[in-house]
Design an enzyme around this catalytic site. Structure first.
Site, PDB file in Angstrom:
ATOM      1  N   LEU A 200       0.839  -1.197   0.000  1.00 61.02           N
ATOM      2  CA  LEU A 200       0.000   0.000   0.000  1.00 61.02           C
ATOM      3  C   LEU A 200       0.875   1.247   0.000  1.00 61.02           C
ATOM      4  O   LEU A 200       1.783   1.377   0.813  1.00 61.02           O
ATOM      5  CB  LEU A 200      -0.900   0.021   1.246  1.00 61.02           C
ATOM      6  CG  LEU A 200      -1.758   1.285   1.428  1.00 61.02           C
ATOM      7  CD1 LEU A 200      -2.817   1.381   0.334  1.00 61.02           C
ATOM      8  CD2 LEU A 200      -2.421   1.301   2.805  1.00 61.02           C
ATOM      9  N   ILE A 201       0.592   2.142  -0.932  1.00 60.94           N
ATOM     10  CA  ILE A 201       1.135   3.499  -0.908  1.00 60.94           C
ATOM     11  C   ILE A 201      -0.030   4.412  -0.519  1.00 60.94           C
ATOM     12  O   ILE A 201      -1.100   4.355  -1.133  1.00 60.94           O
ATOM     13  CB  ILE A 201       1.711   3.924  -2.281  1.00 60.94           C
ATOM     14  CG1 ILE A 201       2.823   2.964  -2.721  1.00 60.94           C
ATOM     15  CG2 ILE A 201       2.230   5.355  -2.209  1.00 60.94           C
ATOM     16  CD1 ILE A 201       4.033   2.905  -1.810  1.00 60.94           C
ATOM     17  N   GLN A 206       0.436   8.648  -3.871  1.00 60.67           N
ATOM     18  CA  GLN A 206       0.229   7.794  -5.039  1.00 60.67           C
ATOM     19  C   GLN A 206       0.490   8.561  -6.331  1.00 60.67           C
ATOM     20  O   GLN A 206       0.305   9.771  -6.394  1.00 60.67           O
ATOM     21  CB  GLN A 206      -1.193   7.218  -5.025  1.00 60.67           C
ATOM     22  CG  GLN A 206      -1.387   6.165  -3.945  1.00 60.67           C
ATOM     23  CD  GLN A 206      -2.819   5.671  -3.827  1.00 60.67           C
ATOM     24  OE1 GLN A 206      -3.680   6.023  -4.636  1.00 60.67           O
ATOM     25  NE2 GLN A 206      -3.099   4.864  -2.819  1.00 60.67           N
ATOM     26  N   GLY A 207       0.927   7.819  -7.360  1.00 57.23           N
ATOM     27  CA  GLY A 207       1.196   8.424  -8.661  1.00 57.23           C
ATOM     28  C   GLY A 207       2.539   9.110  -8.752  1.00 57.23           C
ATOM     29  O   GLY A 207       2.807   9.827  -9.726  1.00 57.23           O
ATOM     30  N   GLY A 209       5.551   7.288  -8.215  1.00 60.68           N
ATOM     31  CA  GLY A 209       6.593   6.302  -8.482  1.00 60.68           C
ATOM     32  C   GLY A 209       7.102   5.549  -7.265  1.00 60.68           C
ATOM     33  O   GLY A 209       8.050   4.766  -7.362  1.00 60.68           O
ATOM     34  N   HIS A 210       6.471   5.740  -6.102  1.00 63.08           N
ATOM     35  CA  HIS A 210       6.951   5.086  -4.886  1.00 63.08           C
ATOM     36  C   HIS A 210       6.725   3.569  -4.912  1.00 63.08           C
ATOM     37  O   HIS A 210       7.537   2.809  -4.373  1.00 63.08           O
ATOM     38  CB  HIS A 210       6.273   5.689  -3.660  1.00 63.08           C
ATOM     39  CG  HIS A 210       6.512   7.154  -3.504  1.00 63.08           C
ATOM     40  ND1 HIS A 210       7.771   7.680  -3.276  1.00 63.08           N
ATOM     41  CD2 HIS A 210       5.662   8.211  -3.579  1.00 63.08           C
ATOM     42  CE1 HIS A 210       7.682   8.996  -3.193  1.00 63.08           C
ATOM     43  NE2 HIS A 210       6.416   9.349  -3.382  1.00 63.08           N
ATOM     44  N   GLY A 211       5.645   3.135  -5.544  1.00 63.72           N
ATOM     45  CA  GLY A 211       5.387   1.695  -5.642  1.00 63.72           C
ATOM     46  C   GLY A 211       6.492   0.975  -6.395  1.00 63.72           C
ATOM     47  O   GLY A 211       6.963  -0.088  -5.988  1.00 63.72           O
ATOM     48  N   GLU A 234       0.921 -12.920  -3.696  1.00 65.96           N
ATOM     49  CA  GLU A 234      -0.322 -13.598  -3.331  1.00 65.96           C
ATOM     50  C   GLU A 234      -1.516 -12.864  -3.937  1.00 65.96           C
ATOM     51  O   GLU A 234      -1.750 -11.696  -3.634  1.00 65.96           O
ATOM     52  CB  GLU A 234      -0.447 -13.628  -1.802  1.00 65.96           C
ATOM     53  CG  GLU A 234      -1.711 -14.280  -1.286  1.00 65.96           C
ATOM     54  CD  GLU A 234      -1.822 -14.207   0.231  1.00 65.96           C
ATOM     55  OE1 GLU A 234      -2.921 -14.435   0.747  1.00 65.96           O
ATOM     56  OE2 GLU A 234      -0.802 -13.906   0.881  1.00 65.96           O
TER      57      GLU A 234
END
EC number: 2.3.1.48
Length: 378
Positions: A200-201, A206-207, A209-211, A234
């Site tokens: 989860l970010i 969000q948006g 680039g952290h993910g 999973e």
């Protein structure tokens, strides 16, 4: 009577911008459920406000226990007093990220300039982390529809945390950006298979680039461990699969077996082996990486090259349909004619071709977005 009681129904999506299961809370007018977290330590302020309650008008009617529902999720230790929460805010300068620093990076913001972020690996033995994680995991319930809590006492869990590092009034502070949990499964005889369970970010970040930064850092961490077989996820969502495709292509594009001059020769054993040995990527994921890189290297305006690429991708996509045909062949031996007809009519050859073409177009569209993102980051 019913009309009067209807006035005491509130849409929980309006009362709170978080998910509480049921979308209607009965028994209140002007219901507001307020949850505030400090940026770093996630100390929590919890308040329930309403203009009136059904019991003030109807003695025999009980309102929904909204506060009790939230208390089931928010761990003990929160405050309901605003002044106490302000004093907790003043202690945020004492908060420091948990665990070991794995990676640091910057993101440019038009408003704030260069912002600094850190990714840390922690486990449940880190002092204070258990309580912090209990607060952190509540965000899953607010923002992910099918989320559930994990048994953090199991020592096979790894935790990866993203923090923003910033300065305020001469002090260095940290804000929680997001996190990932990974469970280390045993693989006979002496390997492990890390499986991403939760990721989860938080919405404000969000948006940006952290993910991708988080997933790449986690992947690189496990690649450095000899006992790791491969890295999986999973029940991955569509968005996670797209993110993983982007990260794995970024990692694989420099491998010799995935060089542009080898892609037109097809998906090879060398690609499978190198992706597995160097990056802990399994065959299924390596195949998708190959298809994306081959698309990037293919002149799709050349009809013959475009046809070769299309057939190559469809060959993989046809797998489920081929399996369906094998199952029908088995059914012919044991089903009565009328039963066989009902199964065969589920998808005739024409429909299969149409569905296959639709699947191909969706896949290529997703691949093109990844290629565009790679180009923008170059």
């Amino acid at each position: 009577m019913e009309k009067k009681l209807a006035e005491y129904k509130c849409d929980t999506n309006e009362a709170i911008s978080l998910k509480l299961g049921s979308e209607v809370a009965f028994g209140y007018k002007g219901l507001q459920i307020q949850l505030f977290y400090t940026a770093g330590n996630l100390s929590t302020l919890f308040k329930v406000k309403y203009s009136s309650k059904v019991t003030e008008t109807f003695d025999c009617v009980e309102p929904d226990d909204v506060e009790g529902k939230v208390r089931e999720i928010v761990p003990a230790g929160f405050t309901c007093n605003t002044d106490d929460f302000i004093s907790l805010l003043e202690k945020e300068a004492n908060f420091k990220p948990f665990g070991t620093l794995l990676h640091a990076y910057t993101v440019h913001s038009e408003e704030a300039g260069e912002l600094t972020y850190q990714i840390h690996k922690a486990d449940i033995t880190c002092p204070g982390f258990r309580e912090y994680h209990e607060r952190l995991q509540t965000f899953l319930m607010w923002f992910i529809e099918t989320a559930s809590f994990i048994d953090a006492d199991d020592d096979r869990w790894d935790f990866f945390l993203v923090f923003e590092k910033y300065n305020k009034d001469g002090e260095t502070l940290y804000a929680t950006v997001g996190y990932m949990t990974v469970y280390n499964y045993y693989v006979y005889p002496d390997k492990t298979r890390p499986r991403v369970s939760q990721m989860l970010i938080l919405p404000p970040f969000q948006g940006e680039g952290h993910g991708a930064q988080l997933l790449e850092a986690v992947h690189r961490f496990y690649c450095s461990l000899p006992k790791v077989q491969d890295i999986t996820a999973e029940d991955p969502s569509e968005n996670y699969v797209k993110l993983r495709d982007y990260v794995l292509v970024k990692l694989c594009q420099g491998l010799p077996s995935f060089a542009a001059d080898k892609l037109h020769l097809g998906f090879s054993a060398d690609m499978i082996k190198e992706a597995q040995d160097k990056l802990k990527i399994n065959k299924k994921h390596a195949r998708r990486v190959y298809e994306i890189l081959r698309l990037r290297a293919t002149d799709m305006s050349d009809e013959e090259k475009a046809r070769e690429y299309r057939l190559e991708v469809k060959k993989r996509l046809f797998g489920p349909y081929r399996k369906n045909q094998r199952e029908l062949a088995k059914m012919r031996k044991c089903l009565r004619p009328e039963e066989l007809v009902s199964h065969m009519s589920q998808m005739d050859t024409q429909t299969q071709h149409e569905e296959l073409e639709k699947s191909y177009q969706v896949v290529v569209e997703d691949y093109r977005r990844i290629i565009e993102r790679l180009a923008s980051q170059a």
